[in-house]
Design a protein around this motif. Structure first.
Motif, PDB file in Angstrom:
ATOM      1  N   LYS A 723       0.849  -1.180   0.000  1.00 54.08           N
ATOM      2  CA  LYS A 723       0.000   0.000   0.000  1.00 54.08           C
ATOM      3  C   LYS A 723       0.894   1.242   0.000  1.00 54.08           C
ATOM      4  O   LYS A 723       1.914   1.275   0.679  1.00 54.08           O
ATOM      5  CB  LYS A 723      -0.917   0.024   1.227  1.00 54.08           C
ATOM      6  CG  LYS A 723      -1.937  -1.098   1.254  1.00 54.08           C
ATOM      7  CD  LYS A 723      -2.830  -0.995   2.478  1.00 54.08           C
ATOM      8  CE  LYS A 723      -3.861  -2.122   2.480  1.00 54.08           C
ATOM      9  NZ  LYS A 723      -4.775  -2.045   3.655  1.00 54.08           N
ATOM     10  N   TYR A 724       0.424   2.243  -0.754  1.00 55.78           N
ATOM     11  CA  TYR A 724       1.195   3.488  -0.823  1.00 55.78           C
ATOM     12  C   TYR A 724       0.235   4.666  -0.727  1.00 55.78           C
ATOM     13  O   TYR A 724      -0.738   4.763  -1.496  1.00 55.78           O
ATOM     14  CB  TYR A 724       1.983   3.573  -2.126  1.00 55.78           C
ATOM     15  CG  TYR A 724       2.807   4.840  -2.250  1.00 55.78           C
ATOM     16  CD1 TYR A 724       3.965   5.020  -1.486  1.00 55.78           C
ATOM     17  CD2 TYR A 724       2.403   5.866  -3.097  1.00 55.78           C
ATOM     18  CE1 TYR A 724       4.695   6.191  -1.577  1.00 55.78           C
ATOM     19  CE2 TYR A 724       3.144   7.035  -3.202  1.00 55.78           C
ATOM     20  CZ  TYR A 724       4.287   7.188  -2.431  1.00 55.78           C
ATOM     21  OH  TYR A 724       5.013   8.350  -2.526  1.00 55.78           O
ATOM     22  N   ARG A 725       0.478   5.550   0.207  1.00 54.63           N
ATOM     23  CA  ARG A 725      -0.356   6.732   0.432  1.00 54.63           C
ATOM     24  C   ARG A 725       0.032   7.802  -0.574  1.00 54.63           C
ATOM     25  O   ARG A 725       1.049   8.476  -0.437  1.00 54.63           O
ATOM     26  CB  ARG A 725      -0.143   7.215   1.863  1.00 54.63           C
ATOM     27  CG  ARG A 725      -1.113   8.294   2.327  1.00 54.63           C
ATOM     28  CD  ARG A 725      -2.420   7.699   2.798  1.00 54.63           C
ATOM     29  NE  ARG A 725      -3.213   8.672   3.532  1.00 54.63           N
ATOM     30  CZ  ARG A 725      -3.147   8.827   4.850  1.00 54.63           C
ATOM     31  NH1 ARG A 725      -2.338   8.057   5.561  1.00 54.63           N
ATOM     32  NH2 ARG A 725      -3.907   9.710   5.446  1.00 54.63           N
ATOM     33  N   VAL A 726      -0.792   7.999  -1.601  1.00 54.73           N
ATOM     34  CA  VAL A 726      -0.458   8.954  -2.653  1.00 54.73           C
ATOM     35  C   VAL A 726      -0.875  10.376  -2.276  1.00 54.73           C
ATOM     36  O   VAL A 726      -0.334  11.356  -2.807  1.00 54.73           O
ATOM     37  CB  VAL A 726      -1.103   8.549  -3.988  1.00 54.73           C
ATOM     38  CG1 VAL A 726      -0.531   7.232  -4.470  1.00 54.73           C
ATOM     39  CG2 VAL A 726      -2.616   8.449  -3.851  1.00 54.73           C
ATOM     40  N   SER A 727      -1.861  10.526  -1.378  1.00 50.54           N
ATOM     41  CA  SER A 727      -2.281  11.842  -0.906  1.00 50.54           C
ATOM     42  C   SER A 727      -2.943  11.647   0.443  1.00 50.54           C
ATOM     43  O   SER A 727      -3.015  10.531   0.968  1.00 50.54           O
ATOM     44  CB  SER A 727      -3.245  12.507  -1.902  1.00 50.54           C
ATOM     45  OG  SER A 727      -4.472  11.815  -1.953  1.00 50.54           O
ATOM     46  N   ARG A 728      -3.450  12.735   0.994  1.00 50.50           N
ATOM     47  CA  ARG A 728      -4.047  12.656   2.325  1.00 50.50           C
ATOM     48  C   ARG A 728      -5.234  11.696   2.347  1.00 50.50           C
ATOM     49  O   ARG A 728      -5.445  10.975   3.308  1.00 50.50           O
ATOM     50  CB  ARG A 728      -4.494  14.055   2.755  1.00 50.50           C
ATOM     51  CG  ARG A 728      -5.154  14.088   4.132  1.00 50.50           C
ATOM     52  CD  ARG A 728      -5.711  15.453   4.445  1.00 50.50           C
ATOM     53  NE  ARG A 728      -6.410  15.464   5.714  1.00 50.50           N
ATOM     54  CZ  ARG A 728      -7.193  16.444   6.133  1.00 50.50           C
ATOM     55  NH1 ARG A 728      -7.355  17.501   5.361  1.00 50.50           N
ATOM     56  NH2 ARG A 728      -7.792  16.384   7.304  1.00 50.50           N
ATOM     57  N   ARG A 729      -6.027  11.685   1.277  1.00 50.57           N
ATOM     58  CA  ARG A 729      -7.263  10.909   1.262  1.00 50.57           C
ATOM     59  C   ARG A 729      -7.216   9.672   0.376  1.00 50.57           C
ATOM     60  O   ARG A 729      -8.157   8.885   0.381  1.00 50.57           O
ATOM     61  CB  ARG A 729      -8.421  11.791   0.775  1.00 50.57           C
ATOM     62  CG  ARG A 729      -8.785  12.926   1.725  1.00 50.57           C
ATOM     63  CD  ARG A 729      -9.359  12.403   3.022  1.00 50.57           C
ATOM     64  NE  ARG A 729      -9.835  13.464   3.886  1.00 50.57           N
ATOM     65  CZ  ARG A 729     -10.300  13.274   5.107  1.00 50.57           C
ATOM     66  NH1 ARG A 729     -10.323  12.055   5.616  1.00 50.57           N
ATOM     67  NH2 ARG A 729     -10.710  14.285   5.845  1.00 50.57           N
ATOM     68  N   TRP A 730      -6.137   9.482  -0.380  1.00 47.17           N
ATOM     69  CA  TRP A 730      -6.116   8.378  -1.344  1.00 47.17           C
ATOM     70  C   TRP A 730      -4.891   7.499  -1.136  1.00 47.17           C
ATOM     71  O   TRP A 730      -3.805   7.978  -0.834  1.00 47.17           O
ATOM     72  CB  TRP A 730      -6.138   8.919  -2.776  1.00 47.17           C
ATOM     73  CG  TRP A 730      -7.438   9.566  -3.107  1.00 47.17           C
ATOM     74  CD1 TRP A 730      -7.732  10.891  -3.091  1.00 47.17           C
ATOM     75  CD2 TRP A 730      -8.649   8.907  -3.473  1.00 47.17           C
ATOM     76  NE1 TRP A 730      -9.040  11.117  -3.422  1.00 47.17           N
ATOM     77  CE2 TRP A 730      -9.634   9.907  -3.675  1.00 47.17           C
ATOM     78  CE3 TRP A 730      -9.012   7.568  -3.670  1.00 47.17           C
ATOM     79  CZ2 TRP A 730     -10.942   9.618  -4.046  1.00 47.17           C
ATOM     80  CZ3 TRP A 730     -10.317   7.272  -4.047  1.00 47.17           C
ATOM     81  CH2 TRP A 730     -11.259   8.282  -4.235  1.00 47.17           C
ATOM     82  N   LEU A 731      -5.122   6.227  -1.334  1.00 40.28           N
ATOM     83  CA  LEU A 731      -4.094   5.217  -1.127  1.00 40.28           C
ATOM     84  C   LEU A 731      -4.156   4.222  -2.286  1.00 40.28           C
ATOM     85  O   LEU A 731      -5.246   3.773  -2.665  1.00 40.28           O
ATOM     86  CB  LEU A 731      -4.351   4.514   0.206  1.00 40.28           C
ATOM     87  CG  LEU A 731      -3.408   3.421   0.699  1.00 40.28           C
ATOM     88  CD1 LEU A 731      -3.384   3.445   2.226  1.00 40.28           C
ATOM     89  CD2 LEU A 731      -3.886   2.040   0.247  1.00 40.28           C
ATOM     90  N   ALA A 732      -3.012   3.895  -2.863  1.00 41.78           N
ATOM     91  CA  ALA A 732      -2.933   2.921  -3.948  1.00 41.78           C
ATOM     92  C   ALA A 732      -2.455   1.580  -3.390  1.00 41.78           C
ATOM     93  O   ALA A 732      -1.678   1.536  -2.430  1.00 41.78           O
ATOM     94  CB  ALA A 732      -1.983   3.409  -5.040  1.00 41.78           C
ATOM     95  N   CYS A 733      -2.912   0.497  -4.028  1.00 41.33           N
ATOM     96  CA  CYS A 733      -2.609  -0.831  -3.498  1.00 41.33           C
ATOM     97  C   CYS A 733      -2.376  -1.810  -4.636  1.00 41.33           C
ATOM     98  O   CYS A 733      -3.081  -1.796  -5.649  1.00 41.33           O
ATOM     99  CB  CYS A 733      -3.757  -1.307  -2.607  1.00 41.33           C
ATOM    100  SG  CYS A 733      -3.529  -2.968  -1.931  1.00 41.33           S
ATOM    101  N   LEU A 734      -1.377  -2.678  -4.465  1.00 38.30           N
ATOM    102  CA  LEU A 734      -1.133  -3.815  -5.353  1.00 38.30           C
ATOM    103  C   LEU A 734      -1.173  -5.065  -4.481  1.00 38.30           C
ATOM    104  O   LEU A 734      -0.459  -5.154  -3.485  1.00 38.30           O
ATOM    105  CB  LEU A 734       0.228  -3.678  -6.048  1.00 38.30           C
ATOM    106  CG  LEU A 734       0.589  -4.791  -7.026  1.00 38.30           C
ATOM    107  CD1 LEU A 734      -0.390  -4.816  -8.202  1.00 38.30           C
ATOM    108  CD2 LEU A 734       2.017  -4.622  -7.532  1.00 38.30           C
ATOM    109  N   ASP A 735      -2.034  -6.052  -4.878  1.00 36.24           N
ATOM    110  CA  ASP A 735      -2.324  -7.167  -3.980  1.00 36.24           C
ATOM    111  C   ASP A 735      -2.289  -8.501  -4.727  1.00 36.24           C
ATOM    112  O   ASP A 735      -2.731  -8.597  -5.880  1.00 36.24           O
ATOM    113  CB  ASP A 735      -3.707  -6.963  -3.358  1.00 36.24           C
ATOM    114  CG  ASP A 735      -4.102  -8.056  -2.391  1.00 36.24           C
ATOM    115  OD1 ASP A 735      -3.797  -7.929  -1.190  1.00 36.24           O
ATOM    116  OD2 ASP A 735      -4.710  -9.056  -2.829  1.00 36.24           O
ATOM    117  N   PHE A 736      -1.738  -9.523  -4.043  1.00 39.22           N
ATOM    118  CA  PHE A 736      -1.847 -10.909  -4.512  1.00 39.22           C
ATOM    119  C   PHE A 736      -2.563 -11.702  -3.433  1.00 39.22           C
ATOM    120  O   PHE A 736      -2.217 -11.615  -2.249  1.00 39.22           O
ATOM    121  CB  PHE A 736      -0.476 -11.525  -4.777  1.00 39.22           C
ATOM    122  CG  PHE A 736      -0.547 -13.018  -4.984  1.00 39.22           C
ATOM    123  CD1 PHE A 736      -0.972 -13.548  -6.191  1.00 39.22           C
ATOM    124  CD2 PHE A 736      -0.209 -13.891  -3.950  1.00 39.22           C
ATOM    125  CE1 PHE A 736      -1.058 -14.919  -6.375  1.00 39.22           C
ATOM    126  CE2 PHE A 736      -0.287 -15.257  -4.129  1.00 39.22           C
ATOM    127  CZ  PHE A 736      -0.712 -15.778  -5.349  1.00 39.22           C
TER     128      PHE A 736
END
Length: 788
Positions: A723-736
């Motif tokens: 998980k990576y916090r791209v901004s205060r309200r949004w988070l990106a995720c790559l999952d297996f």
């Protein structure tokens, strides 16, 4: 010497005689003071009350926290003890008889600080900052758990997915974790404040002094104090420079002393607004539950943030007292100076002008000024207090949301001591002294019964339409206490405990170059730094995510060879070879993650997975039918999966980059989208249909998978991701994620082949070849999450 003593005694006798004659001759001096019926008294409970456990006859105890005036004199002082009884109560219990709780109690005895006891007759009129309401007969009515905004929202969302049992499980579980079922029982802890009114007049023969004297200052010192008040900014602003609240308090003393005084009076420092506190505020509103340290909107004074933000509430976010305090660079007689603005929130309304929900305040801001004066004096941390005039202040100013502010244009000046030993503080955080809600098992049954009752009585379109209309009208209607330009609740001298000289025309004699323009204040910097806010306070607590990706199945080849030998004349024997396999596809899903701890989280997810189901068949044996070679048909395979995963993070939740490991159970439904195969041709049309006719009496009672039914099964999932916090309200995720479950037996669940010759006239031989190991569903996905 003897003559002197005799003369002294004679003078004493004469003086007493004259005094008695004077008192007898002037009847007004001995006249009693009468409090009229309807006069209110402010009380703080010293013991808790609960609808669940406070029965009729239970003793109620409290203490007067604000002096009661009559004719400009105090007749009931602070620290007067009050005693009463519970007159009636009803608890929700299991929810079989009552959906809401109620509690009725009244006070009937005053015990003054000097020991004098007076009986009186009262009725509760208001519980300060409570979610509960008080009716005209003084009965306190609790809330309905199924009537909160959160329950209605959960119910509406769950209603949209009731057609899908797996999605319904996910929505029910996830929403219950985000917005909890509200507690319906009434509980007033020690420290709860309330108002009672007298039901009959009350006579008093004694009056009391003000608890603190006015500011003790020489004329020159008082002039300096007035000049200081004139120099201080008095109008707060929003971040976009929009004028808002007025300051109405000034404190002389250290910031530490002021902090100790507010805390001793039951006030809490408000949390800073961030993702976590924003979510907790939303939850408090939706659940109608307490969040006593809820954050405030940011207001600036002289381009500075508040040094302290204190609030005082009971069990709801919509009503609370609050004060914003700024530490100034100025001093008076060597003492630090702090200035404050204070208002009371009395409700939440929908503002059409601002297009959002806003707090509605008591527009007479002098009431909140009085509240703070009384609270701080009650602690013994105030040595002197006085109201000083500010004639340059506009009485009808408006705050940032457009509400008119009414004031007598005076500022309360409080001189503090060090407040090392506050007098009789009541700890609002103390544990309850009686059972408040009942055991957990009972609460679980209660929730089920209350939900069932609500669904039976209110689960119809007519009632839902009525409720929606009523709710809309309630929030659209802005119930202001007064119209602009009027002030029906103006402050009086009895609203405060210490009054100074009111000189409405007075202005300090300042040089022309130092006189501030009307309705404005100077720009002065505050050297002290703001309280530190740790990175933990900016961490995400709740994540609502959506994702999509690729789906892969492991080894799934399943072969079934059925041979049917007929012992019935004119019915030929035949053989049927069936095999099925699952093929790859795609997946989309949603998740709710609760970051309960720094390194561990709870994730609830729903995934819609679309693969392919391939079934092949070879048929031979019917006379007059040509032989068919192996044929295959492909259709869709839908997997709806609800999962819970315990996430173990390799970095704390305030970090932007967070690798994690996931593991937990899963529950899924596998469903062949085009079953039954009505449009099939060739071998499917001839072979499978005939097999179905012959063996129809041996099919399962439930709908078989090949006829449109589904296969429910439990599994276990594990995996990991980043998980990576791209901004205060949004988070990106790559999952297996890989899910292990039993291999689905679509054919075996659709065709019963366990017959004997004696029962049917057929001999059935079958051979099965199952894939080794469990069904493996592997999903690689990516997505975004909105975080609180």
């Amino acid at each position: 010497m003897t003559g002197t003593r005799v003369l002294s005694r004679l003078w004493t006798f004469v003086a007493c005689l004259v005094a008695n004659l004077a008192i007898t001759a002037i009847p007004g001096k001995a006249a009693s003071h009468q409090l009229p019926a309807g006069k209110t008294v402010e009380i703080r409970l010293t013991h808790s009350l609960a609808s669940y456990s406070s029965r009729k006859g239970t003793t109620v105890e409290g203490i007067v926290i604000a002096p009661v005036f009559e004719g400009g004199q105090i007749v009931i002082p602070m620290y007067t003890k009050v005693t009463g009884t519970v007159l009636g109560s009803a608890r929700v219990g299991l929810g079989l008889l009552h959906e809401t709780a109620h509690l009725t109690f009244a006070f009937n005895k005053l015990t003054f600080p000097d020991g004098t006891v007076v009986t009186f007759d009262t009725q509760i009129t208001q519980i300060d900052n409570a979610r509960e309401s008080v009716n005209q007969r003084g009965r306190v009515n609790g809330i309905r758990s199924t009537g909160t905004v959160g329950y209605r929202a959960n119910n509406a969302i769950a209603g949209l997915v009731m057609f899908d049992p797996i999605a319904y499980i996910y929505v029910t579980v996830a929403s219950a974790r985000v917005l909890r079922f509200s507690e319906p029982e009434i509980w007033f802890p020690a420290g709860t404040e309330l108002e009672v009114k007298l039901l009959s007049p009350l006579q008093f023969s004694k009056v009391y002094e003000l608890p603190v004297p006015p500011i003790d200052a020489e004329p020159a010192q008082r002039t300096d104090l007035q000049r200081l008040i004139r120099l201080l900014p008095y109008r707060t602003e929003t971040m976009n420079a929009k004028k808002s609240d007025l300051t109405n308090l000034m404190f002389l003393g250290s910031a530490g002393a002021l902090k100790r005084a507010f805390e001793a009076a039951g006030w809490l420092q408000a949390d800073r607004l961030n993702t976590v506190t924003g979510f907790l505020t939303l939850r408090s509103i939706a659940e109608d539950q307490r969040y006593q340290s809820a954050p405030m909107s940011l207001l600036m004074l002289d381009e500075q943030r508040p040094y302290f933000e204190f609030s005082k509430s009971l069990n709801t976010f919509s009503k609370r007292h609050h004060a914003r305090i700024w530490l100034r660079s100025e001093t008076w007689e060597g003492m630090p100076v702090l200035t404050a603005s204070s208002t009371q929130d009395i409700g939440i309304q929908l503002s059409r002008k601002n297009k959002t929900f806003i707090h509605v305040i008591d527009t007479n801001i002098d009431h909140e000024r009085t509240k703070i004066i009384n609270d701080l004096i009650f602690t013994g941390c105030v040595d002197q207090a006085e109201l000083l005039p500010r004639p340059w202040i506009a009485s009808g100013a408006s705050n940032a949301t457009g509400e008119t502010l009414f004031t007598d244009r005076r500022v309360a000046v409080l001189k503090l001591n060090e407040c090392r030993q506050p007098r009789d503080p009541v700890n609002l955080q103390a544990p309850p002294d009686q059972d408040t809600t009942g055991p957990s098992v009972q609460r679980g049954f209660r929730q089920g019964f209350l939900v069932a009752r609500n669904d039976i009585f209110r689960g119809n379109l007519i009632y839902q339409g009525y409720e929606g209309t009523k709710l809309g009208i309630k929030h659209l209607k802005h119930n202001k206490q007064s119209s602009p330009g009027t002030n029906p609740t103006a402050s009086t001298d009895e609203d405060v405990v210490a009054l100074g000289t009111d000189e409405p025309g007075w202005q300090p004699d300042l040089p022309a170059d130092r006189r501030p323009p009307p309705n404005s204040g100077p720009t002065r910097a505050v050297p002290e730094s703001l309280p530190y806010v740790s990175p933990e306070g900016r961490a995400a607590l709740i994540e609502f995510g959506a994702r999509g990706g690729w789906l892969r199945f492991g080894s799934t080849l399943d072969v079934t060879n059925i041979g049917i030998e007929s012992h019935v004349p004119d019915v030929p024997s035949f053989t049927l070879l069936l095999q099925n396999r699952l093929s790859n596809g795609w997946a989309v899903g949603t998740s709710m993650t609760l970051n309960s701890w720094r390194y561990f989280s709870n994730e609830f997810s729903f995934d819609y997975q679309r693969g392919h189901y391939r079934i092949g068949a070879a048929f031979s044996g019917f006379s007059g039918q040509p032989g068919f070679s192996y044929q295959e048909q492909t259709t869709g395979l839908l997997t709806n999966q609800f999962g819970y995963a315990f996430l173990i993070h390799l970095s704390p939740r305030e970090r932007r980059f967070r690798p994690y490991i996931a593991l937990g159970p899963a529950f899924q439904l596998l469903h062949i989208t085009d079953a039954p195969f009505k449009s099939a041709g060739g071998i499917f049309k001839v072979g499978l249909r005939n097999v179905g006719l012959i063996l129809s009496s041996y099919n399962f009672a439930n709908t078989p998978p090949l006829d449109g039914g589904g296969v429910f099964q439990f599994g276990f999932q594990y995996g990991g991701g980043i998980k990576y916090r791209v901004s205060r309200r949004w988070l990106a995720c790559l999952d297996f994620r890989e899910t292990l479950s039993a291999q689905p037996d679509f054919i075996g669940r659709s065709i019963d082949i366990s017959t004997t010759p004696d029962e049917s006239g057929f001999t059935i031989n079958s051979e099965f070849s199952k894939p080794a190991g469990p069904l493996r569903e592997q999903r690689i996905s990516g997505g975004l999450s909105f975080v609180f």
